[in-house]
Design an enzyme around this catalytic site. Structure first.
Site, PDB file in Angstrom:
ATOM      1  N   LYS A  89       0.837  -1.202   0.000  1.00 28.05           N
ATOM      2  CA  LYS A  89       0.000   0.000   0.000  1.00 28.05           C
ATOM      3  C   LYS A  89       0.873   1.255   0.000  1.00 28.05           C
ATOM      4  O   LYS A  89       0.617   2.205  -0.741  1.00 28.05           O
ATOM      5  CB  LYS A  89      -0.929  -0.005   1.217  1.00 28.05           C
ATOM      6  CG  LYS A  89      -2.055  -1.026   1.090  1.00 28.05           C
ATOM      7  CD  LYS A  89      -2.824  -1.227   2.383  1.00 28.05           C
ATOM      8  CE  LYS A  89      -3.826  -2.357   2.249  1.00 28.05           C
ATOM      9  NZ  LYS A  89      -4.491  -2.729   3.491  1.00 28.05           N
ATOM     10  N   GLN A 148      -5.108  -1.334   9.691  1.00 33.34           N
ATOM     11  CA  GLN A 148      -4.942  -2.695   9.179  1.00 33.34           C
ATOM     12  C   GLN A 148      -5.513  -3.708  10.173  1.00 33.34           C
ATOM     13  O   GLN A 148      -5.229  -3.657  11.372  1.00 33.34           O
ATOM     14  CB  GLN A 148      -3.436  -2.951   8.932  1.00 33.34           C
ATOM     15  CG  GLN A 148      -3.119  -4.261   8.261  1.00 33.34           C
ATOM     16  CD  GLN A 148      -3.612  -4.361   6.819  1.00 33.34           C
ATOM     17  OE1 GLN A 148      -3.778  -3.370   6.131  1.00 33.34           O
ATOM     18  NE2 GLN A 148      -3.860  -5.569   6.374  1.00 33.34           N
ATOM     19  N   ASP A 208     -11.509   2.297   3.822  1.00 31.89           N
ATOM     20  CA  ASP A 208     -11.733   0.847   3.794  1.00 31.89           C
ATOM     21  C   ASP A 208     -13.212   0.528   3.580  1.00 31.89           C
ATOM     22  O   ASP A 208     -13.560  -0.624   3.291  1.00 31.89           O
ATOM     23  CB  ASP A 208     -11.313   0.233   5.143  1.00 31.89           C
ATOM     24  CG  ASP A 208      -9.998  -0.507   5.041  1.00 31.89           C
ATOM     25  OD1 ASP A 208      -9.725  -1.097   3.987  1.00 31.89           O
ATOM     26  OD2 ASP A 208      -9.250  -0.487   6.038  1.00 31.89           O
TER      27      ASP A 208
HETATM   28  N1  GUN Z   1      -6.699  -6.968   6.418  1.00 32.61           N
HETATM   29  C1  GUN Z   1      -6.835  -7.762   5.318  1.00 32.61           C
HETATM   30  N2  GUN Z   1      -7.401  -7.075   4.305  1.00 32.61           N
HETATM   31  C2  GUN Z   1      -7.623  -5.823   4.755  1.00 32.61           C
HETATM   32  C3  GUN Z   1      -8.187  -4.656   4.154  1.00 32.61           C
HETATM   33  O1  GUN Z   1      -8.614  -4.622   2.994  1.00 32.61           O
HETATM   34  N3  GUN Z   1      -8.242  -3.552   4.968  1.00 32.61           N
HETATM   35  C4  GUN Z   1      -7.799  -3.566   6.251  1.00 32.61           C
HETATM   36  N4  GUN Z   1      -7.911  -2.448   6.958  1.00 32.61           N
HETATM   37  N5  GUN Z   1      -7.276  -4.626   6.832  1.00 32.61           N
HETATM   38  C5  GUN Z   1      -7.184  -5.758   6.085  1.00 32.61           C
END
Ligand code: GUN
Length: 290
Positions: free
Chosen positions: A54, A98, A121
């Site tokens: 990211k 996350q 998200d």
């Molecule tokens: N953990 C696994 N996939 C994701 C996601 O798309 N967003 C977030 N915040 N955590 C994750």
């Protein structure tokens, strides 16, 4: 013969190039780039990999980024204080925490503390509710990324029997809402489902997100099915990454399939960038009292 591969790497690169140009253009009159704050708790190897991908993408398009790497012993209250600060921060348009979080943290409380307009998200109940009511605003990245992939390949999914395997808040549930919105007859199967085989045999489109290496075989599916594999599983022995689908076994049966790696993963990252730009451009209006 045309390729059956839905190439997430290729499509995400195209999206990222477009965002890069957009950021350059918008920056001129907004006098600042889009800003994304990423919060992560330092206890999880896969989180580390996700965050790295990211961050690289954000830097490539010229975003302003803040990375908040927190100790796994952090108190819930301290996370809430940080999010409150970021909610009020002018240069931050998106906040991502996350998941999963350590068990002493109330994940729902943390998600709900993010302002819906910065919830890149799309996990806040407000954003999920909007998706549910056919008025989507910020949408969860993985499901939205998969819908973009279909669109880019001109795959019409309206009217298909779609089966989602897995009912998580991150993928399975919002995925089902996206499919419903696109006119699929949508089923979610999960650990309590009876007649799994029947549901899979009936599916024109299968989206699997369960985190079980090579779970789906050719025996489970009918010919011509479209398969989207969200799984990312590390095989220790060979130090390789595989999906939830036994790719070799199903390949001759499918009409389209996403590879792992290089399918859904890069689309999730590209969608996060799109959502952050949407927040930056104040694309959606929100009641400030929420
Ligand atoms: N953990 C696994 N996939 C994701 C996601 O798309 N967003 C977030 N915040 N955590 C994750």
């Amino acid at each position: 013969m045309l390729s059956k591969i839905l190439d997430g790497n290729k499509i995400s690169k195209k999206i990222i190039q477009k965002i890069k140009k957009e950021v350059k253009y918008e920056n001129r009159f907004r006098k600042r780039p889009p800003g994304l704050a990423v919060i992560w708790i330092n206890n999880n190897i896969s989180s580390k990999i996700y965050i790295k991908k990211k961050t690289i993408a954000c830097n490539a398009v010229g975003f302003y980024t803040e990375e908040w790497k927190l100790k796994s012993s952090i108190k819930e209250q301290d996370i809430l204080i940080l999010i409150k600060k970021l909610n009020n921060e002018e240069k931050i348009d998106g906040i991502l925490i996350q998941l999963p979080l350590p068990s002493h943290i109330n994940t729902q409380k943390v998600i709900e503390s993010i302002h819906p307009k910065k919830d890149v998200d799309g996990f806040h109940p407000y954003n999920i509710g909007c998706l549910c009511q056919k008025k989507p605003k910020l949408r969860p990245c993985t499901p939205k990324g998969i819908m973009t992939l279909f669109k880019e390949y001109h795959l019409s999914i309206q009217g298909l029997n779609a089966t989602v395997i897995g009912a998580s808040n991150i993928v399975g549930r919002p995925m089902a809402l996206e499919l419903l919105l696109s006119g699929c007859t949508t089923t979610i199967v999960h650990r309590f489902t009876k007649n799994l085989k029947q549901h899979l045999q009936n599916a024109d489109l299968i989206i699997i997100a369960i985190g079980k290496a090579n779970f789906l075989h050719n025996k489970n599916i009918k010919k011509g099915t479209i398969i989207v594999d969200v799984g990312i599983n590390r095989i220790e022995k060979t130090n390789t990454i595989v999906g939830d689908v036994d790719f070799e076994s199903v390949y001759s049966h499918v009409s389209y399939i996403t590879p792992v790696p290089g399918g859904v993963g890069p689309m999730t990252v590209a969608t996060l960038l799109q959502n952050t730009v949407a927040g930056y451009k104040k694309k959606y209006t929100y009641d400030e009292n929420i």
